[in-house]
Design an enzyme around this catalytic site. Structure first.
Site, PDB file in Angstrom:
ATOM      1  N   THR A  38       0.823  -1.300   0.043  1.00 10.42           N
ATOM      2  CA  THR A  38       0.245  -0.165  -0.125  1.00 10.42           C
ATOM      3  C   THR A  38       0.871   1.186   0.031  1.00 10.42           C
ATOM      4  O   THR A  38       0.312   2.221  -0.441  1.00 10.42           O
ATOM      5  CB  THR A  38      -0.825  -0.020   1.312  1.00 10.42           C
ATOM      6  OG1 THR A  38      -1.888  -1.030   0.982  1.00 10.42           O
ATOM      7  CG2 THR A  38      -1.782   1.185   1.463  1.00 10.42           C
ATOM      8  N   TYR A  52      -8.460   0.157  -3.094  1.00 12.19           N
ATOM      9  CA  TYR A  52      -7.349   0.828  -3.814  1.00 12.19           C
ATOM     10  C   TYR A  52      -6.358  -0.275  -4.538  1.00 12.19           C
ATOM     11  O   TYR A  52      -6.695  -1.487  -4.118  1.00 12.19           O
ATOM     12  CB  TYR A  52      -6.598   1.802  -3.104  1.00 12.19           C
ATOM     13  CG  TYR A  52      -5.910   1.099  -1.970  1.00 12.19           C
ATOM     14  CD1 TYR A  52      -4.621   0.459  -1.886  1.00 12.19           C
ATOM     15  CD2 TYR A  52      -6.427   1.336  -0.647  1.00 12.19           C
ATOM     16  CE1 TYR A  52      -4.197  -0.270  -0.735  1.00 12.19           C
ATOM     17  CE2 TYR A  52      -6.088   0.448   0.497  1.00 12.19           C
ATOM     18  CZ  TYR A  52      -4.735  -0.090   0.387  1.00 12.19           C
ATOM     19  OH  TYR A  52      -4.345  -0.774   1.393  1.00 12.19           O
ATOM     20  N   THR A 118       1.612  -4.343   4.045  1.00 12.84           N
ATOM     21  CA  THR A 118       1.273  -4.389   5.728  1.00 12.84           C
ATOM     22  C   THR A 118       0.835  -5.968   5.697  1.00 12.84           C
ATOM     23  O   THR A 118       0.789  -6.103   7.003  1.00 12.84           O
ATOM     24  CB  THR A 118       0.633  -3.492   6.348  1.00 12.84           C
ATOM     25  OG1 THR A 118      -0.656  -3.430   5.851  1.00 12.84           O
ATOM     26  CG2 THR A 118       1.097  -1.971   6.079  1.00 12.84           C
ATOM     27  N   ASP A 119       0.113  -6.442   4.949  1.00 14.22           N
ATOM     28  CA  ASP A 119      -0.399  -7.785   5.239  1.00 14.22           C
ATOM     29  C   ASP A 119       0.284  -8.735   5.889  1.00 14.22           C
ATOM     30  O   ASP A 119       0.090  -9.670   6.597  1.00 14.22           O
ATOM     31  CB  ASP A 119      -1.178  -8.235   3.910  1.00 14.22           C
ATOM     32  CG  ASP A 119      -2.685  -7.368   3.948  1.00 14.22           C
ATOM     33  OD1 ASP A 119      -2.915  -6.738   4.846  1.00 14.22           O
ATOM     34  OD2 ASP A 119      -3.113  -7.628   2.888  1.00 14.22           O
ATOM     35  N   LYS A 191       0.283  -7.619  12.929  1.00 15.74           N
ATOM     36  CA  LYS A 191      -0.995  -6.621  12.465  1.00 15.74           C
ATOM     37  C   LYS A 191      -2.219  -7.054  13.311  1.00 15.74           C
ATOM     38  O   LYS A 191      -2.710  -8.092  13.330  1.00 15.74           O
ATOM     39  CB  LYS A 191      -1.115  -6.682  10.874  1.00 15.74           C
ATOM     40  CG  LYS A 191      -2.182  -5.628  10.359  1.00 15.74           C
ATOM     41  CD  LYS A 191      -1.987  -5.882   8.931  1.00 15.74           C
ATOM     42  CE  LYS A 191      -3.041  -4.668   8.158  1.00 15.74           C
ATOM     43  NZ  LYS A 191      -2.987  -4.853   6.725  1.00 15.74           N
ATOM     44  N   GLU A 312      -1.446 -28.978  27.101  1.00 11.98           N
ATOM     45  CA  GLU A 312      -2.477 -29.700  26.371  1.00 11.98           C
ATOM     46  C   GLU A 312      -2.351 -31.004  25.706  1.00 11.98           C
ATOM     47  O   GLU A 312      -3.293 -31.289  25.029  1.00 11.98           O
ATOM     48  CB  GLU A 312      -3.384 -28.609  25.674  1.00 11.98           C
ATOM     49  CG  GLU A 312      -3.900 -27.387  26.167  1.00 11.98           C
ATOM     50  CD  GLU A 312      -5.127 -27.902  26.949  1.00 11.98           C
ATOM     51  OE1 GLU A 312      -5.892 -28.775  26.390  1.00 11.98           O
ATOM     52  OE2 GLU A 312      -5.674 -27.461  28.122  1.00 11.98           O
TER      53      GLU A 312
END
Ligand code: SIN
Length: 355
Positions: A38, A52, A118-119, A191, A312
């Protein structure tokens, strides 16, 4: 007409680039490796902040849009590739890591900035944190608003990233992620919001510091090993072992796990519920697959807290590895790199506690 900083100066890119490439004595030499995202994105209008197109603007225009960079560093730019970061893959990582290592081996390079979507920025940051062979600063930067948006965050983020990459204070701190005036460490950053500019957080473990008027100020450091102190070396690798992530939820089944195995995966990270818990359907299948040689990392879909060994699940009995506090997407990276060094699950577990 769009009036953002990147767009406004775009037509004078060539002239400004010559200016920023002029070497100023006393300033650090910082190379910007552009990969898309971006920060290099454009929208239809100045108010388009969703919908965009990422990865449109080249590195020269990104640099030209921030003439202030000349005051903090001698900047050079290289377009390594141009992608939206959801398309990041192992091949791009290897290419980027090799270029970073080549550049950092040069005496005339003091630091690297990587512009990135950023992803998957947190994954690239962690991958590089494990394979960069230098203590020199590597700072990854992105933006949440495209370059054409009102109040685009790319220019200030880029300025802060370059200032940080050129700072002696950033040496030896591992790969850094710098957005929104904050500095995050590669291992812990994630993120946390799909839209907002303050999306990057290191939940609970905390950010490393701030960038104040172009000066990085550090408050803390991770105790985990990174960069020049790791055992990983990708210089001769042209691919990484196939590892995928299966996601735990109610009504859990083995469909994705079996598909990954059929596709040739050598390892699976299981993002279990809670403390990496496994349903009565999934546990026997993973146990059986481990006996057949598949490597299993028990991780968690919860974003905070450790997955505790033998908590677990009886990991000693099933011979699984636990991810500690690494997210599933970062556990995948470490398992791939671990499998380039060893086939011993005790050794792999040691790596998960070390990095
Ligand atoms: C991307 O990751 O390339 C698109 C989203 C962004 O950079 O914010």
């Amino acid at each position: 007409m769009l009036v953002t900083k990147f767009a406004r100066v775009g037509f004078t890119a060539a002239a400004l680039c010559t200016a920023v490439l002029a070497q100023a004595a006393g300033l650090p030499n910082v190379t910007i490796l552009a990969t898309g995202g971006t920060i290099a994105g454009t929208g239809a209008t100045s108010t388009t902040t969703v919908g965009y197109t990422a990865a449109k603007i080249g590195v020269e225009k990104l640099i030209a849009a921030v003439p202030e960079l000349q005051k903090v560093a001698n900047v050079k730019g290289e377009q390594v590739f141009q992608i939206a970061s959801e398309n990041m893959n192992n091949d791009y990582w290897l290419k980027l890591a090799k270029r970073v290592n080549e550049l950092l081996a040069q005496k005339d390079v003091d630091g690297i900035v990587i512009t990135h979507g950023t992803d998957t920025i947190e994954e690239t940051a962690y991958f590089l944190n494990l394979v960069v062979k230098s203590k020199k600063p590597v700072v990854i930067v992105g933006a949440m608003r495209p370059a054409t948006a009102l109040s685009a965050d790319g220019p200030i983020n880029l300025y802060n990233a370059v200032a940080t990459a050129g700072s002696p204070d950033a040496v030896g701190r591992g790969v850094l992620v710098a957005l929104n005036d904050e500095i995050q460490g590669a291992r812990d950053v994630t993120k946390t919001n799909t839209m907002t500019a303050n999306t990057f957080r290191s939940p609970e473990l905390g950010s490393l510091g701030y960038i104040v008027s172009g000066k990085p100020v550090f408050y803390r450091a991770s105790t985990k090993k990174n960069t020049a102190d790791t055992e990983f070396d990708v210089s001769k690798l042209d691919k990484l072992p196939a590892v995928d992530i299966a996601f735990g939820a109610a009504n859990a089944n083995n469909i994705a796990i079996d598909a990954f195995v059929a596709a040739g995966d050598v390892g699976i990270v299981y993002a279990g519920t809670g403390d990496g818990s496994l349903s009565s359907v999934v546990r026997p299948r993973l146990t059986e697959l481990r006996k057949q040689g598949l490597y299993i990392v028990r991780s968690s879909r919860i974003s905070n807290g450790p997955v505790v060994r033998n908590g677990e699940n009886d990991d000693d009995a099933t011979d699984f590895v636990v991810s500690d506090t690494l997210s599933p997407q970062k556990a995948r990276i470490l398992l791939m790199l671990a499998l380039t060094k060893t086939k011993d699950t005790k050794e792999i577990q040691r790596m998960f506690y070390t990095y």
